[in-house]
Design a protein around this motif. Structure first.
Motif, short mmCIF file in Angstrom:
data_model
loop_
_atom_site.label_atom_id
_atom_site.label_comp_id
_atom_site.label_asym_id
_atom_site.label_seq_id
_atom_site.Cartn_x
_atom_site.Cartn_y
_atom_site.Cartn_z
N TRP A 80 0.80 -1.15 -0.04
CA TRP A 80 -0.10 0.14 -0.02
C TRP A 80 0.86 1.20 0.01
O TRP A 80 1.74 1.39 0.73
N ARG A 81 0.79 2.09 -1.01
CA ARG A 81 -0.45 2.33 -1.75
C ARG A 81 -0.28 1.21 -3.09
O ARG A 81 0.88 1.24 -3.46
N SER A 82 -1.61 0.48 -3.42
CA SER A 82 -1.40 -0.33 -4.59
C SER A 82 -2.59 -0.14 -5.17
O SER A 82 -3.37 0.68 -5.33
N PHE A 83 -2.92 -1.20 -5.96
CA PHE A 83 -4.31 -1.14 -6.48
C PHE A 83 -5.57 -1.01 -5.62
O PHE A 83 -5.65 -1.84 -4.78
N GLU A 84 -6.42 0.08 -5.96
CA GLU A 84 -7.33 0.54 -4.98
C GLU A 84 -8.55 -0.46 -4.84
O GLU A 84 -9.22 -0.45 -3.85
N ALA A 85 -8.64 -1.54 -5.53
CA ALA A 85 -9.54 -2.50 -5.60
C ALA A 85 -9.15 -3.46 -4.45
O ALA A 85 -10.39 -4.11 -3.97
#
Length: 360
Positions: free
Chosen positions: A113-118
């Motif tokens: 994190w942060r990574s793909f928000e899903a």
């Protein structure tokens, strides 16, 4: 009559809302460009529109739920057994199927994190707990810390490579060292939605890693390089138990006949695809070098976007871009992700970035 509402799952409370890239809206005479959703700026590849047009005549019928022709094409393309492939509504749809197949209440899903928000959304929907491991100071996955975070409750680990939204990558030696530390009963998902844009020879192809590791699954999509974002086609390559579980958790008839035909036609237009991707990679390099010349610190991106860490000025910068006709993707308090789009759009963005830098 009772005033009570239907009982819903407690896990749904507090789920973060997925925020799609804001659409471009021209104001006055100014052109508007959407650089907020990592879309491909090119039109469909040659042959796609013709195949889609023909398929439209059949949308009164259900699609092939097994995606037989597309699955066969993918199996041949990657040299894997047909039974090792599963399709879904974009790679995010397949990612949700993976969480459903592996994780429930009491289980843990690890991701950077942060990574793909899903990732936090689909994890919470399943009732599992997110274990978010901060990126390094260079905005790269901290694989050692992710391995240290594994417990007996860990069921799934996402490694987004290249990472969305930073564009950074993990390379072969560190990724293999990490995989060696992961217990064999924990599934590692290599999310490679931007694989086609990688030019770093030290970044491994996840499909090659999957071949020798039954607990590795690879996610790919037709939304980015192939330009089919609006048709929602993604797929996973995984060993039989995982692929079979994905087919069990798939939404019936989720991938439309039109989407299947468009994906097959896109695979057949590989020469044109490689040319377009090459042009976007050149633009990525040009934009990155221009930003660094302006004084920005820009992580080396291997995707079709660049990342600017702006902290408290993130929203201010996004608003400045929009006023000048380009829409970027802000992550409040952190930074902005900017898709590599048309040359004209990239030039406008660079001018805004230069002016903004001067006001710092």
């Amino acid at each position: 009559m009772s005033e009570t509402s239907p009982k819903l799952r407690a896990e749904l409370e507090g789920i973060p809302t997925y925020k799609p890239g804001k659409p471009a809206a021209a104001g006055g005479q100014a052109a508007a460009y959407k650089l907020s959703s990592n879309e491909n700026p090119y039109p469909p590849l040659p042959g796609v529109m013709e195949r889609v047009t023909a398929a439209v005549a059949e949308f009164n019928r259900y699609p092939d739920m097994a995606c037989t022709a597309l699955m066969s094409e993918l199996a041949g393309r990657f040299g894997v057994p047909l039974s090792h492939i599963a399709t879904g509504t974009g790679s995010v749809g397949v990612a949700q199927q993976l969480v459903q197949a592996t994780s429930g209440p009491g289980d843990e899903v690890i991701y950077a994190w942060r990574s793909f928000e899903a990732y936090p959304i689909i994890t919470q929907i399943s009732g599992a707990r997110s274990v978010q491991v901060p990126l390094t100071d260079g905005d790269v996955h901290d694989l050692d810390a992710m391995a240290d975070a594994i417990t007996d409750r860990t069921r799934l680990i996402f490694v987004c490579n290249p990472n969305n939204p930073t564009g950074t990558v993990v390379r072969r030696a560190e990724l293999e060292r990490f995989l060696d530390r992961v217990p064999s009963d924990v599934l590692v998902v290599l999310d490679e939605a931007y694989r086609e844009f990688i030019r770093d020879p030290e970044v491994p192809d996840g499909v090659e890693l999957y071949r020798e590791r039954p607990n590795v699954c690879v996610l790919r999509t037709f939304s980015k390089a192939y330009g089919l974002a609006g048709l929602r086609v993604g797929f996973a390559i995984a060993h039989e138990p995982v692929a079979a579980a994905l087919r069990k958790t798939a939404v019936p008839f989720g991938v439309s006949h039109i989407a299947q035909e468009a994906a097959i036609a896109s695979l057949e237009a590989e020469d044109e695809l490689l040319g377009r991707v090459g042009s976007l990679v050149c633009e990525r390099q040009r934009v990155s070098e221009a930003l660094r010349a302006q004084g920005w610190t820009v992580p080396e991106s291997q995707a079709n976007f660049v990342w600017l860490r702006l902290g408290e000025r993130t929203t201010e910068f996004a608003e400045a871009c929009e006023r000048h006709g380009v829409v970027v993707r802000p992550f409040a308090g952190e930074g902005v992700r900017v898709t590599i789009g048309e040359t004209e759009a990239n030039d406008i963005f660079l001018k805004v970035a230069e002016a903004f830098r001067e006001t710092k």
